[in-house]
Design an enzyme around this catalytic site. Structure first.
Site, short mmCIF file in Angstrom:
data_model
loop_
_atom_site.label_atom_id
_atom_site.label_comp_id
_atom_site.label_asym_id
_atom_site.label_seq_id
_atom_site.Cartn_x
_atom_site.Cartn_y
_atom_site.Cartn_z
N TYR A 1 0.85 -1.21 0.00
CA TYR A 1 0.00 0.00 0.00
C TYR A 1 0.88 1.26 0.00
O TYR A 1 0.47 2.32 -0.44
CB TYR A 1 -0.96 -0.03 1.18
CG TYR A 1 -2.20 0.81 0.97
CD1 TYR A 1 -3.00 0.65 -0.17
CD2 TYR A 1 -2.59 1.78 1.89
CE1 TYR A 1 -4.14 1.43 -0.38
CE2 TYR A 1 -3.73 2.56 1.69
CZ TYR A 1 -4.49 2.37 0.55
OH TYR A 1 -5.62 3.14 0.36
N LYS B 1 -3.72 8.09 3.41
CA LYS B 1 -5.04 7.78 3.97
C LYS B 1 -5.10 8.13 5.47
O LYS B 1 -6.15 8.51 5.98
CB LYS B 1 -5.40 6.31 3.75
CG LYS B 1 -5.64 5.93 2.29
CD LYS B 1 -6.79 6.67 1.64
CE LYS B 1 -7.17 6.07 0.30
NZ LYS B 1 -8.11 6.90 -0.46
N1 LIG Z 1 -10.87 -0.45 -4.36
C1 LIG Z 1 -10.52 -0.64 -3.11
O1 LIG Z 1 -10.15 -1.74 -2.71
C2 LIG Z 1 -10.58 0.51 -2.15
C3 LIG Z 1 -10.62 0.23 -0.77
C4 LIG Z 1 -10.68 1.27 0.13
C5 LIG Z 1 -10.69 2.57 -0.33
N2 LIG Z 1 -10.64 2.83 -1.66
C6 LIG Z 1 -10.67 4.24 -2.09
O2 LIG Z 1 -11.89 4.47 -2.77
C7 LIG Z 1 -11.73 5.61 -3.61
C8 LIG Z 1 -12.29 5.27 -4.98
O3 LIG Z 1 -11.50 4.32 -5.64
P1 LIG Z 1 -12.10 3.08 -6.43
O4 LIG Z 1 -11.53 1.87 -5.81
O5 LIG Z 1 -13.57 3.22 -6.57
O6 LIG Z 1 -11.38 3.18 -7.84
P2 LIG Z 1 -11.76 3.98 -9.19
O7 LIG Z 1 -10.56 3.84 -10.07
O8 LIG Z 1 -13.05 3.49 -9.72
O9 LIG Z 1 -11.94 5.47 -8.69
C9 LIG Z 1 -10.85 6.35 -8.49
C10 LIG Z 1 -11.30 7.68 -9.02
O10 LIG Z 1 -10.32 8.68 -8.76
C11 LIG Z 1 -10.45 9.62 -9.80
N3 LIG Z 1 -9.31 10.54 -9.87
C12 LIG Z 1 -7.99 10.24 -9.94
N4 LIG Z 1 -7.28 11.39 -10.07
C13 LIG Z 1 -8.18 12.42 -10.06
C14 LIG Z 1 -8.08 13.83 -10.19
N5 LIG Z 1 -6.91 14.45 -10.37
N6 LIG Z 1 -9.23 14.58 -10.15
C15 LIG Z 1 -10.43 14.00 -10.01
N7 LIG Z 1 -10.60 12.65 -9.90
C16 LIG Z 1 -9.48 11.88 -9.94
C17 LIG Z 1 -10.55 8.72 -11.04
O11 LIG Z 1 -11.05 9.47 -12.13
C18 LIG Z 1 -11.52 7.67 -10.53
O12 LIG Z 1 -12.85 8.03 -10.83
C19 LIG Z 1 -10.25 5.96 -3.57
O13 LIG Z 1 -10.05 6.97 -2.61
C20 LIG Z 1 -9.61 4.67 -3.07
O14 LIG Z 1 -8.37 4.88 -2.45
C21 LIG Z 1 -10.61 1.82 -2.58
#
Ligand SMILES: NC(=O)c1ccc[n+]([C@@H]2O[C@H](COP(=O)([O-])OP(=O)(O)OC[C@H]3O[C@@H](n4cnc5c(N)ncnc54)[C@H](O)[C@@H]3O)[C@@H](O)[C@H]2O)c1
Length: 259
Positions: free
Chosen positions: A160, A167
């Protein structure tokens, strides 16, 4: 399940940032809010992302759709100007975005450059502060803000890397914003979902292992999906949760309680 959800959010206006495709956590949030009766504003990152996001917005009947790259000066301000003109208020804000340069994410924290660290922190964390600053004046009847965190904020999760400290900062940001905005009736939550197979997650080394471990570790015995996250946020956005704020809410099948 959806037919049992009452329109407890009707009249609410929700801005959901972070839909890349139908696997995005933000899409689960948008669907849950819509099912509960809220009106939606959604964004896409750039012209490349737009054809993947726009149809989802149409399907959800989003009344505001706009481009948003938080690293492009002025785009966030333009979006909030549109929201103010069209809705005159906002009730719900979801920040579901994260980014770290690939070379800085892959090499372990020791090898993360200052530029990579700053960029990851700016896009994944400080942008939430900027959004909150613009959203708060529109939340005159109170409101709810969400930012997506992960277990790696508090415990070391292999691979990570830089996202752990980022985070951790995001969860602290939620606490401080909850403190500052509480008197306005605005509640702020960090949501900590279990691992989900999304575009962002595909950038992490050995993510499949993490998924397998999470399913084994979770007391409920299975992985979470984006609707689990969405419905948890929908609940927190209702007045049923009006005295819940500032904490990190785990939506991980209970995995975080197991050693
Ligand atoms: N997938 C997992 O296992 C998981 C677990 C816990 C937390 N998260 C968090 O959830 C959130 C969403 O991620 P996800 O897993 O749905 O993936 P995802 O790839 O679907 O979403 C990530 C989003 O971030 C956006 N992004 C990146 N750079 C950007 C910028 N400069 N301006 C605006 N938007 C931007 C992308 O366009 C995308 O829509 C993130 O914060 C991620 O760290 C994900």
């Amino acid at each position: 399940m959806t037919e049992n959800i009452r329109p407890v959010l009707s009249g609410s206006k929700a801005l959901v940032v972070g839909i890349a495709n139908e696997h995005s956590i933000a899409y689960g949030c948008a669907q849950a809010f819509r099912t509960a009766g809220a009106e939606l504003a959604i964004t896409w990152l750039n012209e490349k992302a737009r054809p993947h996001v726009e149809p989802l917005g149409a399907e959800l009947g989003a009344s505001i759709t706009a481009p948003l790259d938080v690293s492009v000066p002025g785009q966030l301000e333009n979006l909030f100007e549109t929201i103010e003109k069209k809705w005159g208020k906002l009730d719900i804000l979801v920040h579901s975005i994260a980014f770290a340069p690939k070379s800085d994410l892959a090499g372990g924290l020791l090898n993360c450059s200052a530029e990579g660290f700053a960029k990851a922190m700016d896009i994944s964390c400080h942008s939430f502060v900027r959004m909150a600053r613009l959203a708060a004046p529109l939340m005159n009847d109170g409101g709810t803000m969400f930012a997506m965190s992960y277990y790696g904020a508090n415990r070391v999760v292999p691979n990570y890397n830089v996202m752990g400290p980022v985070k951790a900062a995001l969860e602290a940001v939620c606490r401080y914003l909850a403190y500052e905005l509480g008197p306005k009736g605005i509640r702020v939550h960090a949501i900590s979902p279990g691992p989900l197979k999304t575009r962002a997650a595909s950038g992490l080394k050995d993510f499949e292992l993490l998924l397998n471990e999470a399913a084994k570790k979770a007391p409920v015995g299975e992985l979470v999906d984006i609707m689990d996250v969405g419905y948890a946020c929908a609940y927190l956005a209702t007045s049923f949760a009006k005295r819940v704020t500032g904490g990190t809410v785990y939506v991980d099948g209970g995995a975080n309680i197991v050693a």
